[in-house]
Design a protein around this motif. Structure first.
Motif, PDB file in Angstrom:
ATOM      1  N   LYS A  47       0.830  -1.205   0.000  1.00 25.08           N
ATOM      2  CA  LYS A  47       0.000   0.000   0.000  1.00 25.08           C
ATOM      3  C   LYS A  47       0.863   1.253   0.000  1.00 25.08           C
ATOM      4  O   LYS A  47       0.606   2.210  -0.745  1.00 25.08           O
ATOM      5  CB  LYS A  47      -0.918  -0.006   1.222  1.00 25.08           C
ATOM      6  N   GLU A  48       1.894   1.256   0.826  1.00 27.06           N
ATOM      7  CA  GLU A  48       2.782   2.421   0.932  1.00 27.06           C
ATOM      8  C   GLU A  48       3.481   2.702  -0.389  1.00 27.06           C
ATOM      9  O   GLU A  48       3.624   3.849  -0.806  1.00 27.06           O
ATOM     10  CB  GLU A  48       3.815   2.181   2.027  1.00 27.06           C
ATOM     11  N   GLN A  89       0.186   2.895  -3.499  1.00 32.19           N
ATOM     12  CA  GLN A  89      -0.833   3.926  -3.333  1.00 32.19           C
ATOM     13  C   GLN A  89      -0.198   5.256  -2.976  1.00 32.19           C
ATOM     14  O   GLN A  89      -0.728   6.310  -3.281  1.00 32.19           O
ATOM     15  CB  GLN A  89      -1.848   3.527  -2.252  1.00 32.19           C
ATOM     16  N   SER A 123       1.775   8.104  -0.310  1.00 30.76           N
ATOM     17  CA  SER A 123       1.457   8.752   0.958  1.00 30.76           C
ATOM     18  C   SER A 123       0.067   9.387   0.888  1.00 30.76           C
ATOM     19  O   SER A 123      -0.549   9.492  -0.171  1.00 30.76           O
ATOM     20  CB  SER A 123       2.492   9.831   1.269  1.00 30.76           C
ATOM     21  N   GLU A 124      -0.402   9.860   2.042  1.00 29.86           N
ATOM     22  CA  GLU A 124      -1.704  10.534   2.087  1.00 29.86           C
ATOM     23  C   GLU A 124      -1.684  11.797   1.225  1.00 29.86           C
ATOM     24  O   GLU A 124      -2.677  12.127   0.562  1.00 29.86           O
ATOM     25  CB  GLU A 124      -2.047  10.885   3.540  1.00 29.86           C
ATOM     26  N   LYS A 125      -0.553  12.477   1.200  1.00 24.05           N
ATOM     27  CA  LYS A 125      -0.424  13.688   0.387  1.00 24.05           C
ATOM     28  C   LYS A 125      -0.528  13.357  -1.097  1.00 24.05           C
ATOM     29  O   LYS A 125      -1.208  14.057  -1.860  1.00 24.05           O
ATOM     30  CB  LYS A 125       0.916  14.377   0.681  1.00 24.05           C
ATOM     31  N   LYS A 163      -2.011  10.755  -2.374  1.00 27.73           N
ATOM     32  CA  LYS A 163      -3.396  10.341  -2.597  1.00 27.73           C
ATOM     33  C   LYS A 163      -4.305  11.555  -2.784  1.00 27.73           C
ATOM     34  O   LYS A 163      -5.151  11.583  -3.694  1.00 27.73           O
ATOM     35  CB  LYS A 163      -3.864   9.502  -1.416  1.00 27.73           C
ATOM     36  N   GLN A 164      -4.136  12.574  -1.956  1.00 27.26           N
ATOM     37  CA  GLN A 164      -4.960  13.769  -2.060  1.00 27.26           C
ATOM     38  C   GLN A 164      -4.704  14.519  -3.368  1.00 27.26           C
ATOM     39  O   GLN A 164      -5.634  15.088  -3.960  1.00 27.26           O
ATOM     40  CB  GLN A 164      -4.698  14.699  -0.863  1.00 27.26           C
ATOM     41  N   GLU A 219     -12.752   8.806  -1.616  1.00 26.86           N
ATOM     42  CA  GLU A 219     -13.527  10.042  -1.633  1.00 26.86           C
ATOM     43  C   GLU A 219     -14.974   9.757  -2.025  1.00 26.86           C
ATOM     44  O   GLU A 219     -15.236   8.966  -2.926  1.00 26.86           O
ATOM     45  CB  GLU A 219     -12.921  11.038  -2.632  1.00 26.86           C
TER      46      GLU A 219
END
Length: 222
Positions: free
Chosen positions: A100-101, A104, A106-108, A110-111, A151
């Motif tokens: 996943k890391e 996909q 980081s969260e940044k 992804k955003q 989302e």
């Protein structure tokens, strides 16, 4: 690593492309074997009490083995190239988190992906000569990519997007639909089917015009 069979079907194989799609399929596959919880949390069974029964010992062993069973399934669900990146992981959770890391991000990251997809979604319009079904498929591809990233994009908002991005030739049909039903409650499939009727009528009309023009031309030559 080549996929092997678990039960009646083999797990979906990840080759480094479309991670979000694979992750959704893989979660369902792991749930089917009651293994997703241990992959998601990494938690093992609670410690045995004193003087456990044979049944309790058996259950404890089965629950303890889940983190290794899940790892085995994940190994079988990736190609050799991906396997080399997770081969050092000792449990299913470690292998899942590492994949996943890496794929996909980081969260940044992804955003940023969500932001770009939303921009593409907002700018999308149906081309004048484009079939309704093709446009709906284009739109839903973006919608599903956004949803796969976690989302929310409500059905009502998707329907509204279709309605405001259609060419002018569908205005009369949209007006009649608005008069007959609540468009916020209509399904995308129902809306597409209604708009395809308009397309078919226009196609038949054009066919009749072309046929009449051809007959007139032949008559003139005669």
């Amino acid at each position: 690593m080549a996929a092997s069979s678990f039960g009646t079907s083999s797990p979906p194989v990840f080759d480094g492309q479309n991670y979000q799609l694979w992750a959704v399929k893989m979660k369902t596959y792991l749930r089917d074997f009651d293994l997703w919880e241990v992959v998601e949390t990494g938690n093992g069974p609670p410690p045995l009490r004193a003087n456990p029964t044979v049944t309790q010992l058996k259950h404890y062993a089965e629950e303890s083995a889940k983190k290794y069973k899940s790892l085995s399934i994940i190994h079988a669900a990736v190609t050799e190239t991906i396997f080399t990146r997770i081969m050092a992981c000792d449990t299913g959770k470690e292998a899942w988190d590492r994949s996943k890391e890496e794929f996909q991000g980081s969260e940044k990251t992804k955003q940023m992906q969500v932001l770009n997809l939303r921009r593409e979604y907002e700018l999308l319009k149906m081309k004048e000569s484009e079939p309704v079904k093709e446009y709906a498929d284009r739109l839903m591809k973006i919608v599903n990519q956004i949803r796969l990233l976690g989302e929310d994009l409500p059905k009502k908002r998707v329907i509204k997007k279709v309605l405001v991005s259609l060419p002018e030739k569908f205005e009369s049909k949209i007006s009649s639909l608005e008069d007959s039903k609540d468009l916020s409650e209509i399904s995308l499939a129902e809306l597409v089917n209604s708009l395809q009727v308009v397309e078919q009528r226009k196609a038949y009309r054009l066919e009749d015009i072309n046929e009449s023009a051809l007959l007139a031309s032949q008559k003139g030559k005669a």
